[in-house]
Scaffold this active site. Structure first.
Site, short mmCIF file in Angstrom:
data_model
loop_
_atom_site.label_atom_id
_atom_site.label_comp_id
_atom_site.label_asym_id
_atom_site.label_seq_id
_atom_site.Cartn_x
_atom_site.Cartn_y
_atom_site.Cartn_z
N ASP A 14 -0.70 5.24 4.77
CA ASP A 14 0.52 5.16 3.98
C ASP A 14 1.11 3.77 4.20
O ASP A 14 0.74 3.07 5.15
CB ASP A 14 1.52 6.23 4.44
N SER A 15 2.05 3.42 3.34
CA SER A 15 2.76 2.15 3.52
C SER A 15 3.58 2.15 4.81
O SER A 15 3.96 1.08 5.28
CB SER A 15 3.67 1.92 2.33
N TYR A 46 5.83 -0.38 -0.40
CA TYR A 46 4.87 -0.72 -1.46
C TYR A 46 5.52 -0.45 -2.85
O TYR A 46 5.11 -1.02 -3.84
CB TYR A 46 3.62 0.15 -1.37
N GLY A 47 6.48 0.45 -2.83
CA GLY A 47 7.00 1.00 -4.10
C GLY A 47 7.72 0.02 -4.99
O GLY A 47 7.96 0.29 -6.16
N CYS A 77 0.12 7.79 0.46
CA CYS A 77 1.18 7.07 -0.24
C CYS A 77 1.07 7.33 -1.75
O CYS A 77 0.03 7.07 -2.35
CB CYS A 77 1.02 5.58 0.05
N ASN A 78 2.14 7.82 -2.34
CA ASN A 78 2.13 8.07 -3.79
C ASN A 78 1.97 6.77 -4.57
O ASN A 78 1.31 6.75 -5.61
CB ASN A 78 3.44 8.74 -4.22
N THR A 79 2.58 5.70 -4.06
CA THR A 79 2.48 4.42 -4.77
C THR A 79 1.03 3.93 -4.77
O THR A 79 0.48 3.58 -5.81
CB THR A 79 3.41 3.38 -4.10
N GLU A 156 14.85 6.56 5.57
CA GLU A 156 14.38 5.80 6.75
C GLU A 156 15.53 5.47 7.70
O GLU A 156 15.34 5.30 8.89
CB GLU A 156 13.65 4.54 6.31
N CYS A 188 6.80 11.30 -3.89
CA CYS A 188 6.96 10.24 -2.89
C CYS A 188 6.90 10.89 -1.51
O CYS A 188 7.44 11.97 -1.31
CB CYS A 188 8.30 9.53 -3.08
N THR A 189 6.24 10.18 -0.59
CA THR A 189 6.06 10.72 0.76
C THR A 189 7.36 11.13 1.44
O THR A 189 7.37 12.04 2.26
CB THR A 189 5.42 9.63 1.65
N HIS A 190 8.44 10.40 1.14
CA HIS A 190 9.68 10.62 1.89
C HIS A 190 10.48 11.83 1.41
O HIS A 190 11.30 12.37 2.15
CB HIS A 190 10.58 9.39 1.76
N1 DGL Z 1 4.96 5.82 0.69
C1 DGL Z 1 5.65 5.41 -0.51
C2 DGL Z 1 5.33 6.42 -1.63
O1 DGL Z 1 5.00 7.56 -1.39
C3 DGL Z 1 7.14 5.29 -0.29
C4 DGL Z 1 7.54 4.10 0.53
C5 DGL Z 1 7.13 2.80 -0.14
O2 DGL Z 1 7.71 2.40 -1.16
O3 DGL Z 1 6.21 2.17 0.35
O4 DGL Z 1 5.41 6.05 -2.76
#
Ligand code: DGL
Length: 269
Positions: A14-15, A46-47, A77-79, A156, A188-190
């Protein structure tokens, strides 16, 4: 697959810290698997980045895990899943699973009206990945994508309850009032960290891509006879590209387990 190869870990990247929501679900479904997690914390988020940059970062992260010897890669990571999955699948010698398709599949199954909403980072929503994945399963589906860039920094910071996050959710989710969507994908992971707030504000059932992805990992491992055959205690090892201490502080909340074996590494130098 030979027994010794089934012992190899599953790589998850993940990012940053957010992918631990995916790892948590993988642990709960596959407690016997060895796991390696990489959080590219020096380069998160990353987003908000361009597709070219996300591709470069994703490939570097994935190649690091491959160099450690993994039997499968989960792009938590979804991104990165939205932007780089095809590139990763073409470039890597192991099966690669992203989080978008499992989430999209579950949403189509859940939705009665075919009107589905997806929330995620700017890059995820901008890529149209969920829309494509949902429409490829149900061509009559209609997808509303909403980018929610403030959620990641709030979560975060540990702001997972209270007025600020509730007001932010109300503002972002306003377009869903009266739009007929009956299913909302947490893309999104969060976002699982604030799922109760999102659910309260949206008032429709949620799909958690982390949960769906863990199910897909299990199906793939079993389908290809790749599940670990050893009965010994499973291992979990973590790598980060920035502060170990910060990752442990926030990460243990995301993961719901102790983070014990962790190293800092350099990527892309
Ligand atoms: N992990 C990213 C996602 O799921 C969220 C955090 C990021 O923007 O890197 O898209």
């Amino acid at each position: 697959m030979q027994k010794v190869l089934t012992n190899l870990p599953i790589g998850i990247f993940d990012s940053g810290v957010g992918g631990l929501t995916v790892m948590k679900e993988v642990i709960s479904r596959l407690p016997d698997e060895n796991l390696l997690y990489l959080g590219d914390t020096a380069r998160v988020p990353y987003g908000t980045r361009s597709p070219e940059t996300v591709n470069r970062y994703a490939l570097e992260s994935a190649r690091f895990l491959i160099s450690k010897g993994i039997k499968m890669l989960v792009v938590a990571c979804n991104t990165a899943s939205s932007v780089s999955l095809t590139l990763l699948k073409e470039s890597l010698p192991v099966p690669v699973i992203g989080v978008v398709e499992p989430g999209a599949k579950a949403a189509v199954t859940m939705s009665i009206s075919g009107k589905i909403a997806v929330i995620g980072t700017e890059a995820t929503i901008g890529s149209g990945s969920y829309t494509r994945a949902i429409e490829s399963i149900n061509s009559h589906a209609s997808v509303t994508g909403i980018a929610c860039p403030l959620f990641v920094p709030l979560i975060e910071e540990g702001w997972t309850s209270g007025d600020v996050v509730t007001l932010t959710a109300e503002t972002y989710l306003r377009p869903l009032k009266n739009n007929g969507a009956d299913t909302l994908v947490l893309g999104c992971t969060h976002y699982p960290m604030i799922r109760e707030i999102i659910k309260g504000v949206a008032g429709i059932p949620l799909i958690d891509s982390a949960v769906e992805t863990a199910g897909e990992v299990k199906t793939l491992l079993e389908g290809r006879s790749m599940a670990r055959q050893d009965a010994g205690v499973s291992s979990r090892e973590f790598f980060v590209t920035d502060s170990i201490e910060k990752f442990i502080n926030v990460g243990e909340k995301f993961l719901g387990h102790k983070i014990l074996t962790i190293s800092k590494i350099e990527l892309g130098g």
